[in-house]
Design a protein around this motif. Structure first.
Motif, PDB file in Angstrom:
ATOM      1  N   VAL A  45      -3.835   9.307   9.358  1.00 33.22           N
ATOM      2  CA  VAL A  45      -4.071   7.939   9.868  1.00 33.22           C
ATOM      3  C   VAL A  45      -2.713   7.240   9.845  1.00 33.22           C
ATOM      4  CG1 VAL A  45      -5.328   5.776   9.637  1.00 33.22           C
ATOM      5  CG2 VAL A  45      -6.381   7.897   8.827  1.00 33.22           C
ATOM      6  N   PHE A  46      -2.228   6.914  11.032  1.00 31.54           N
ATOM      7  CA  PHE A  46      -0.884   6.356  11.188  1.00 31.54           C
ATOM      8  C   PHE A  46      -0.999   4.925  11.690  1.00 31.54           C
ATOM      9  CE2 PHE A  46       3.057   5.636  13.568  1.00 31.54           C
ATOM     10  CZ  PHE A  46       4.007   6.136  12.686  1.00 31.54           C
ATOM     11  N   GLY A  47      -0.228   4.026  11.117  1.00 28.44           N
ATOM     12  CA  GLY A  47      -0.316   2.621  11.500  1.00 28.44           C
ATOM     13  C   GLY A  47       0.906   2.145  12.261  1.00 28.44           C
ATOM     14  N   LEU A  95      -5.969   1.903   4.912  1.00 30.56           N
ATOM     15  CA  LEU A  95      -6.331   3.000   5.816  1.00 30.56           C
ATOM     16  C   LEU A  95      -5.214   4.002   6.098  1.00 30.56           C
ATOM     17  CD1 LEU A  95      -8.253   0.932   8.536  1.00 30.56           C
ATOM     18  CD2 LEU A  95      -9.271   2.321   6.717  1.00 30.56           C
ATOM     19  N   CYS A  96      -3.965   3.524   6.132  1.00 28.84           N
ATOM     20  CA  CYS A  96      -2.903   4.363   6.711  1.00 28.84           C
ATOM     21  C   CYS A  96      -2.075   5.106   5.666  1.00 28.84           C
ATOM     22  CB  CYS A  96      -1.960   3.509   7.548  1.00 28.84           C
ATOM     23  SG  CYS A  96      -2.799   2.684   8.892  1.00 28.84           S
ATOM     24  N   GLY A  97      -1.840   6.376   5.935  1.00 27.55           N
ATOM     25  CA  GLY A  97      -0.928   7.151   5.098  1.00 27.55           C
ATOM     26  C   GLY A  97       0.507   6.709   5.359  1.00 27.55           C
ATOM     27  N   ARG A  98       0.872   6.617   6.615  1.00 25.14           N
ATOM     28  CA  ARG A  98       2.232   6.197   6.996  1.00 25.14           C
ATOM     29  C   ARG A  98       2.145   5.093   8.036  1.00 25.14           C
ATOM     30  NH1 ARG A  98       5.683   9.559   9.642  1.00 25.14           N
ATOM     31  NH2 ARG A  98       3.902  10.636  10.528  1.00 25.14           N
ATOM     32  N   VAL A  99       3.198   4.289   8.083  1.00 17.61           N
ATOM     33  CA  VAL A  99       3.248   3.217   9.073  1.00 17.61           C
ATOM     34  C   VAL A  99       4.628   3.165   9.729  1.00 17.61           C
ATOM     35  CG1 VAL A  99       1.617   1.782   7.784  1.00 17.61           C
ATOM     36  CG2 VAL A  99       4.042   1.440   7.436  1.00 17.61           C
ATOM     37  N   ALA A 100       4.646   2.629  10.942  1.00 11.83           N
ATOM     38  CA  ALA A 100       5.918   2.285  11.592  1.00 11.83           C
ATOM     39  C   ALA A 100       5.842   0.801  11.887  1.00 11.83           C
ATOM     40  CB  ALA A 100       6.087   3.078  12.883  1.00 11.83           C
ATOM     41  N   ILE A 101       6.902   0.081  11.565  1.00 15.66           N
ATOM     42  CA  ILE A 101       6.899  -1.368  11.794  1.00 15.66           C
ATOM     43  C   ILE A 101       7.681  -1.674  13.061  1.00 15.66           C
ATOM     44  CG2 ILE A 101       7.558  -3.619  10.841  1.00 15.66           C
ATOM     45  CD1 ILE A 101       7.031  -2.480   8.075  1.00 15.66           C
ATOM     46  N   PRO A 145       3.484   3.048   2.888  1.00 21.89           N
ATOM     47  CA  PRO A 145       3.621   1.681   2.350  1.00 21.89           C
ATOM     48  C   PRO A 145       4.361   1.684   1.012  1.00 21.89           C
ATOM     49  CG  PRO A 145       1.432   1.959   3.294  1.00 21.89           C
ATOM     50  CD  PRO A 145       2.086   3.308   3.332  1.00 21.89           C
ATOM     51  N   GLU A 146       4.087   2.664   0.157  1.00 25.29           N
ATOM     52  CA  GLU A 146       4.769   2.737  -1.151  1.00 25.29           C
ATOM     53  C   GLU A 146       6.282   2.915  -0.983  1.00 25.29           C
ATOM     54  OE1 GLU A 146       3.737   1.937  -4.107  1.00 25.29           O
ATOM     55  OE2 GLU A 146       1.886   1.451  -3.070  1.00 25.29           O
ATOM     56  N   MET A 202       3.354  -5.345   0.830  1.00 24.86           N
ATOM     57  CA  MET A 202       3.692  -4.948   2.203  1.00 24.86           C
ATOM     58  C   MET A 202       3.920  -6.183   3.080  1.00 24.86           C
ATOM     59  SD  MET A 202       4.335  -2.046   3.334  1.00 24.86           S
ATOM     60  CE  MET A 202       3.992  -1.994   5.083  1.00 24.86           C
ATOM     61  N   GLU A 203       3.195  -7.253   2.763  1.00 28.08           N
ATOM     62  CA  GLU A 203       3.364  -8.493   3.518  1.00 28.08           C
ATOM     63  C   GLU A 203       4.824  -8.973   3.447  1.00 28.08           C
ATOM     64  OE1 GLU A 203      -0.292 -10.406   3.789  1.00 28.08           O
ATOM     65  OE2 GLU A 203       0.608 -12.343   3.259  1.00 28.08           O
TER      66      GLU A 203
END
Ligand SMILES: Nc1ncnc2c1ncn2[C@@H]1O[C@H](COP(=O)(O)OP(=O)(O)OP(=O)(O)O)[C@@H](O)[C@H]1O
Ligand SMILES: [Mg+2]
Length: 243
Positions: A32-34, A200-206, A218-219, A230-231
């Motif tokens: 799950v990628f954000g 929900l997400c394992g990894r994210v791209a901003i 996120p960690e 994260m905010e």
């Protein structure tokens, strides 16, 4: 793990305006990628290119090993839950699902079985004969998701799935996404809700102004910027877009 979605130097320019600016990322099967970003940062434009609705100005998209130029070959593998509802208000819940099944070439007993399962999964079974226009906001969102899953795609794009929903309904949508994850679907979700992303997400791209400004778990991101939330990471990386 095999790579499900590979995006390399993807860009979209419309009338000299750069909407997406050479972004690259990859998503593994079952992940799950954000895609995180403020309003107007290019998330929907990116999704439109990943799902073949919009042709890229440059760069490449590879889905399950096939290039976007072979779109017809992987169209069946993608479910795109659009930001705005894409079902028909004047059809009932069941009629909408039947329509989308026919659009995806799902027929006969396969379609009936699939629709029955989705109605149960999305808690819409007792609303099957209700007009879509008469549903509550949360039910509409669940119907919108169901319409994109009638062909049982391997990869699901969800564009801001819980925007405008109350906290209880939002949690229902998260449960639906978690259930999809448990069935090994690859999920890419756009959002600007940090709680949603962290849950929900394992990894994210901003994303910011069409570019990916950083990515990771996120960690990892919180550690990197020495921030607890994260905010705060998001606020640190994303400045308001002046249109
Ligand atoms: N067809 C178009 N022609 C010109 N500009 C466009 C077009 N579609 C989108 N844009 C602009 O491109 C930018 C990115 O839009 P996009 O919808 O991809 O952002 P987004 O991150 O999905 O925003 P939101 O969070 O509000 O949904 C915005 O400035 C938008 O106004
Ligand atoms: Mg959008």
């Amino acid at each position: 793990m095999a790579v499900a979605v590979q995006v390399a130097d993807l860009a979209k320019v419309i009338k000299e305006k750069i909407l997406v600016d050479r972004i690259s990322f990859s998503v593994e099967e079952g992940e799950v990628f954000g895609l995180l970003g403020a309003n107007g940062s290019g998330k929907t434009t990116t999704f439109n290119m990943l799902s073949g609705l919009l042709s890229p100005s440059s760069g490449s998209v590879t889905i399950l090993g096939k290039s976007i130029r072979e779109m017809q070959k992987f169209k069946a593998e993608i479910g795109f839950v659009t930001q705005e509802d894409s079902f028909y208000e004047t059809l009932t819940v069941r009629e909408n699902l039947e329509y989308f099944a026919s659009q995806f070439g799902v027929k006969g007993s396969d379609a009936r079985e699939r629709i029955k399962r989705l109605l149960a999964q999305m808690k819409l079974a007792d609303k099957r004969d209700v007009l879509a226009s008469k549903l509550s906001g949360g039910m509409k969102k669940r119907l919108n998701i169901a319409c994109s899953l009638v062909h049982d795609p391997k990869i699901v794009f969800l564009d801001e799935p819980s925007v405008g929903l109350d906290p209880v309904v939002r949690r229902e949508i998260w449960a639906v996404i978690e259930e999809l994850h448990s069935t090994k679907k690859t999920i890419i979700i756009t959002s600007h809700y940090m709680e949603e992303i962290e849950r929900l997400c394992g990894r994210v791209a901003i994303m910011f102004a069409g570019r990916i400004v950083d990515s990771g778990t996120p960690e990892e991101l919180k550690k990197k910027y020495k921030l607890k939330q994260m905010e705060d990471v998001f606020a640190h990386l994303v400045k308001p877009v002046v249109q």
